[in-house]
Design a protein around this motif. Sequence first.
Motif, mmCIF file in Angstrom:
data_model
loop_
_atom_site.group_PDB
_atom_site.id
_atom_site.type_symbol
_atom_site.label_atom_id
_atom_site.label_comp_id
_atom_site.label_asym_id
_atom_site.label_seq_id
_atom_site.Cartn_x
_atom_site.Cartn_y
_atom_site.Cartn_z
ATOM 1 N N SER A 35 -20.607 -31.084 106.803
ATOM 2 C CA SER A 35 -22.059 -30.978 106.965
ATOM 3 C C SER A 35 -22.787 -31.694 105.837
ATOM 4 C CB SER A 35 -22.484 -29.505 107.002
ATOM 5 O OG SER A 35 -21.959 -28.849 108.133
ATOM 6 N N PHE A 36 -22.252 -31.550 104.621
ATOM 7 C CA PHE A 36 -22.877 -32.202 103.471
ATOM 8 C C PHE A 36 -22.755 -33.725 103.569
ATOM 9 C CE2 PHE A 36 -22.792 -33.725 99.015
ATOM 10 C CZ PHE A 36 -24.095 -33.374 98.682
ATOM 11 N N VAL A 37 -21.600 -34.199 103.959
ATOM 12 C CA VAL A 37 -21.405 -35.649 104.119
ATOM 13 C C VAL A 37 -22.368 -36.198 105.163
ATOM 14 C CG1 VAL A 37 -19.778 -37.404 104.950
ATOM 15 C CG2 VAL A 37 -18.996 -35.630 103.363
ATOM 16 N N GLN A 38 -22.504 -35.498 106.271
ATOM 17 C CA GLN A 38 -23.432 -35.936 107.321
ATOM 18 C C GLN A 38 -24.876 -35.909 106.832
ATOM 19 O OE1 GLN A 38 -22.239 -33.134 110.329
ATOM 20 N NE2 GLN A 38 -20.493 -34.367 111.005
ATOM 21 N N ILE A 46 -8.391 -36.234 104.348
ATOM 22 C CA ILE A 46 -8.727 -36.850 105.635
ATOM 23 C C ILE A 46 -10.199 -37.253 105.661
ATOM 24 C CG2 ILE A 46 -8.997 -36.380 108.103
ATOM 25 C CD1 ILE A 46 -6.469 -34.602 107.873
ATOM 26 N N ILE A 47 -11.080 -36.383 105.170
ATOM 27 C CA ILE A 47 -12.516 -36.698 105.151
ATOM 28 C C ILE A 47 -12.784 -37.899 104.250
ATOM 29 C CG2 ILE A 47 -14.799 -35.853 104.463
ATOM 30 C CD1 ILE A 47 -13.851 -33.029 105.235
ATOM 31 N N SER A 48 -12.145 -37.918 103.085
ATOM 32 C CA SER A 48 -12.348 -39.029 102.155
ATOM 33 C C SER A 48 -11.957 -40.357 102.789
ATOM 34 C CB SER A 48 -11.530 -38.800 100.878
ATOM 35 O OG SER A 48 -11.521 -39.956 100.057
ATOM 36 N N ARG A 49 -10.788 -40.402 103.418
ATOM 37 C CA ARG A 49 -10.309 -41.636 104.031
ATOM 38 C C ARG A 49 -11.129 -42.018 105.256
ATOM 39 N NH1 ARG A 49 -7.523 -44.928 100.694
ATOM 40 N NH2 ARG A 49 -5.534 -44.047 99.994
ATOM 41 N N SER A 50 -11.492 -41.022 106.064
ATOM 42 C CA SER A 50 -12.214 -41.298 107.305
ATOM 43 C C SER A 50 -13.584 -41.910 107.055
ATOM 44 C CB SER A 50 -12.363 -40.004 108.122
ATOM 45 O OG SER A 50 -11.106 -39.480 108.482
ATOM 46 N N PHE A 51 -14.249 -41.450 105.984
ATOM 47 C CA PHE A 51 -15.601 -41.919 105.700
ATOM 48 C C PHE A 51 -15.654 -42.897 104.526
ATOM 49 C CE2 PHE A 51 -16.196 -38.023 108.052
ATOM 50 C CZ PHE A 51 -17.291 -38.286 108.861
ATOM 51 N N GLY A 52 -14.496 -43.230 103.965
ATOM 52 C CA GLY A 52 -14.478 -44.157 102.833
ATOM 53 C C GLY A 52 -15.186 -43.605 101.614
ATOM 54 N N LEU A 53 -15.021 -42.293 101.358
ATOM 55 C CA LEU A 53 -15.761 -41.633 100.293
ATOM 56 C C LEU A 53 -14.947 -41.534 99.012
ATOM 57 C CD1 LEU A 53 -17.359 -38.690 102.304
ATOM 58 C CD2 LEU A 53 -18.475 -40.795 101.550
ATOM 59 N N PRO A 54 -15.623 -41.601 97.862
ATOM 60 C CA PRO A 54 -14.937 -41.394 96.586
ATOM 61 C C PRO A 54 -14.517 -39.937 96.422
ATOM 62 C CG PRO A 54 -17.301 -41.577 96.242
ATOM 63 C CD PRO A 54 -17.055 -41.896 97.685
ATOM 64 N N VAL A 55 -13.593 -39.720 95.494
ATOM 65 C CA VAL A 55 -13.098 -38.382 95.166
ATOM 66 C C VAL A 55 -13.243 -38.181 93.668
ATOM 67 C CG1 VAL A 55 -11.078 -36.853 95.093
ATOM 68 C CG2 VAL A 55 -11.421 -38.385 97.057
ATOM 69 N N ASP A 108 -13.876 -13.178 93.924
ATOM 70 C CA ASP A 108 -14.353 -12.895 95.276
ATOM 71 C C ASP A 108 -15.801 -13.335 95.485
ATOM 72 O OD1 ASP A 108 -11.919 -11.798 95.877
ATOM 73 O OD2 ASP A 108 -12.542 -9.721 95.544
ATOM 74 N N TYR A 109 -16.601 -13.246 94.428
ATOM 75 C CA TYR A 109 -18.020 -13.583 94.571
ATOM 76 C C TYR A 109 -18.263 -15.094 94.562
ATOM 77 C CZ TYR A 109 -17.759 -14.252 89.501
ATOM 78 O OH TYR A 109 -17.397 -14.678 88.243
ATOM 79 N N TYR A 110 -17.209 -15.868 94.289
ATOM 80 C CA TYR A 110 -17.387 -17.320 94.209
ATOM 81 C C TYR A 110 -16.146 -18.016 94.764
ATOM 82 C CZ TYR A 110 -19.085 -21.792 92.426
ATOM 83 O OH TYR A 110 -19.543 -23.099 92.322
ATOM 84 N N CYS A 111 -15.970 -17.873 96.076
ATOM 85 C CA CYS A 111 -14.795 -18.453 96.726
ATOM 86 C C CYS A 111 -15.117 -18.684 98.199
ATOM 87 C CB CYS A 111 -13.591 -17.515 96.582
ATOM 88 S SG CYS A 111 -12.015 -18.238 97.083
ATOM 89 N N GLU A 112 -14.542 -19.737 98.770
ATOM 90 C CA GLU A 112 -14.771 -20.072 100.165
ATOM 91 C C GLU A 112 -13.524 -19.777 100.991
ATOM 92 O OE1 GLU A 112 -17.206 -24.121 100.172
ATOM 93 O OE2 GLU A 112 -15.429 -24.258 98.888
ATOM 94 N N THR A 113 -13.681 -19.772 102.297
ATOM 95 C CA THR A 113 -12.527 -19.848 103.184
ATOM 96 C C THR A 113 -12.191 -21.334 103.353
ATOM 97 O OG1 THR A 113 -13.853 -20.013 105.213
ATOM 98 C CG2 THR A 113 -13.289 -17.798 104.420
ATOM 99 N N THR A 114 -10.964 -21.611 103.712
ATOM 100 C CA THR A 114 -10.567 -23.012 103.913
ATOM 101 C C THR A 114 -11.405 -23.644 105.014
ATOM 102 O OG1 THR A 114 -8.310 -22.409 103.288
ATOM 103 C CG2 THR A 114 -8.624 -24.527 104.388
ATOM 104 N N LYS A 115 -11.520 -22.958 106.125
ATOM 105 C CA LYS A 115 -12.281 -23.478 107.260
ATOM 106 C C LYS A 115 -13.746 -23.687 106.880
ATOM 107 C CE LYS A 115 -13.438 -22.436 112.093
ATOM 108 N NZ LYS A 115 -13.249 -21.454 113.211
ATOM 109 N N LEU A 117 -14.230 -26.782 104.471
ATOM 110 C CA LEU A 117 -14.155 -28.072 105.164
ATOM 111 C C LEU A 117 -15.371 -28.290 106.061
ATOM 112 C CD1 LEU A 117 -10.350 -28.110 106.042
ATOM 113 C CD2 LEU A 117 -11.527 -29.569 104.365
ATOM 114 N N ARG A 118 -15.796 -27.238 106.734
ATOM 115 C CA ARG A 118 -16.983 -27.337 107.604
ATOM 116 C C ARG A 118 -18.214 -27.717 106.798
ATOM 117 N NH1 ARG A 118 -17.900 -21.966 108.826
ATOM 118 N NH2 ARG A 118 -19.199 -22.005 106.955
#
Length: 250
Positions: A100-103, A135-144, A85-92, A95-96
């Motif tokens: 923000s980090f990519v931008q 979707i983010i990877s493909r949209s921005f041409g980013l590595p995974v 619980d102390y180290y987990c995100e929500t899905t939304k 992604l948000r």
Amino acid sequence: TGLDLPLLQWLMTYTFPAEAKFKDPDYAKTMYRKAVMSHLKNGSTTVSYFATIHLEASKELANIVEELGQRAYVGKVNMDRNSPDYYCETTKGSLRDTMSFVQFIHAMNNPLVTAVITPRFVPSCTPDLMRGLGIISRSFGLPVQSHMSESIAEVKWVADLHPDCKNYGSVYDKYDLFHENTYMAHCIHCGSSERDLVLRNGVGIVHCPLSNFSIASGLCNVREWVEEGHIVGLGTDVSGGYSPSILTAI
């Protein structure tokens, strides 16, 4: 430290508590500077970083590598299930913050610093999260970058979570995270059909012998990968590996 446990228990006992501290940007700034300097002193002028789930801490890492002139792929880690619980995100939220980090990285406009999409591994990411990251990877041409088939227990867990998929790699492929700009750490326990999928998709393999021996995950048959025509690299995998020196890994 903490080499007394296998992978999954090691993550819960040592790794996640350590990474949770990076919620504090000042702590992150101090620790990341030490980490980047350590890699540079050991001759690593290019490094691919798994940061943590924290957006501000990940930005601090990017700022530090830019300041010190290191070429880096920097990934904000994604985790929205099967995590404490102390180290987990929500899905939304995950992604948000990834967007923000990519931008943020794009706004740096520094050819030496690249954002890399970083689902920690399949067990810690829901299908919705992986789909969004694809979707983010493909949209921005980013590595995974991620982990795959590191331990037998992990492979079984993935099979239980995704019975519809033929193997571990097929899960990443299903969500468009398994392409020519993807590289996967470990890949110790990949069967022939999984290796075929890796080859067809042009996915890179990063062999991490220090952590594989230290956590006793198994032995990667690197010769087999190479003879089959795969792209195989070498990683230090700190802190799974005990040394930041690529020469030690060699």
